[in-house]
Design a protein around this motif. Structure first.
Motif, PDB file in Angstrom:
ATOM      1  N   HIS A  22     -26.874  67.178  -2.600  1.00 57.00           N
ATOM      2  CA  HIS A  22     -25.868  68.096  -2.083  1.00 57.00           C
ATOM      3  C   HIS A  22     -24.914  67.335  -1.188  1.00 57.00           C
ATOM      4  O   HIS A  22     -25.210  66.237  -0.724  1.00 57.00           O
ATOM      5  CB  HIS A  22     -26.527  69.238  -1.311  1.00 57.00           C
ATOM      6  N   LEU A  29     -21.000  77.132   2.830  1.00 58.06           N
ATOM      7  CA  LEU A  29     -21.646  76.970   1.529  1.00 58.06           C
ATOM      8  C   LEU A  29     -21.846  75.491   1.225  1.00 58.06           C
ATOM      9  O   LEU A  29     -20.946  74.686   1.423  1.00 58.06           O
ATOM     10  CB  LEU A  29     -20.812  77.609   0.415  1.00 58.06           C
ATOM     11  N   THR A  30     -23.027  75.152   0.761  1.00 58.85           N
ATOM     12  CA  THR A  30     -23.360  73.775   0.398  1.00 58.85           C
ATOM     13  C   THR A  30     -23.267  73.625  -1.111  1.00 58.85           C
ATOM     14  O   THR A  30     -23.817  74.438  -1.851  1.00 58.85           O
ATOM     15  CB  THR A  30     -24.784  73.438   0.875  1.00 58.85           C
ATOM     16  N   ARG A  31     -22.567  72.585  -1.572  1.00 58.11           N
ATOM     17  CA  ARG A  31     -22.421  72.323  -3.009  1.00 58.11           C
ATOM     18  C   ARG A  31     -23.555  71.421  -3.484  1.00 58.11           C
ATOM     19  O   ARG A  31     -23.766  70.345  -2.944  1.00 58.11           O
ATOM     20  CB  ARG A  31     -21.079  71.657  -3.278  1.00 58.11           C
ATOM     21  N   GLN A  46     -23.430  76.546  -5.534  1.00 63.05           N
ATOM     22  CA  GLN A  46     -23.238  76.675  -4.093  1.00 63.05           C
ATOM     23  C   GLN A  46     -24.299  77.597  -3.523  1.00 63.05           C
ATOM     24  O   GLN A  46     -24.643  78.613  -4.123  1.00 63.05           O
ATOM     25  CB  GLN A  46     -21.853  77.234  -3.783  1.00 63.05           C
TER      26      GLN A  46
END
Length: 72
Positions: A22, A29-31, A46
């Motif tokens: 990530h 929001l974390t991708r 996400q």
């Protein structure tokens, strides 16, 4: 980035995808990046946490490899 076999299937070829980690940006929001080494598809999911998402990969999560590599 850490690479691990995810318990997720590629939408295109149904093979297992690899979880490649990530991003570390401080956002809400974390991708998370998943990559199918069989057909080359890349999926970005996400979530609100840094743990690997467990929800299923869908077609709308697919991204262009060139687009993703250009952002690094």
């Amino acid at each position: 980035m850490t690479m691990a076999r995810a318990n997720q299937r590629c939408v295109n070829c149904n093979n297992l995808v690899n979880y490649e980690g990530h991003d570390d940006h401080k956002t809400s929001l974390t991708r998370h990046r998943f990559h199918c080494h069989t057909c080359g598809r890349v999926y970005i999911l996400q979530s609100t946490g840094h743990k690997m998402p467990t929800f299923d990969i869908k077609e709308h999560h697919e991204t262009e490899v060139e687009e993703e590599e250009a952002s690094h």
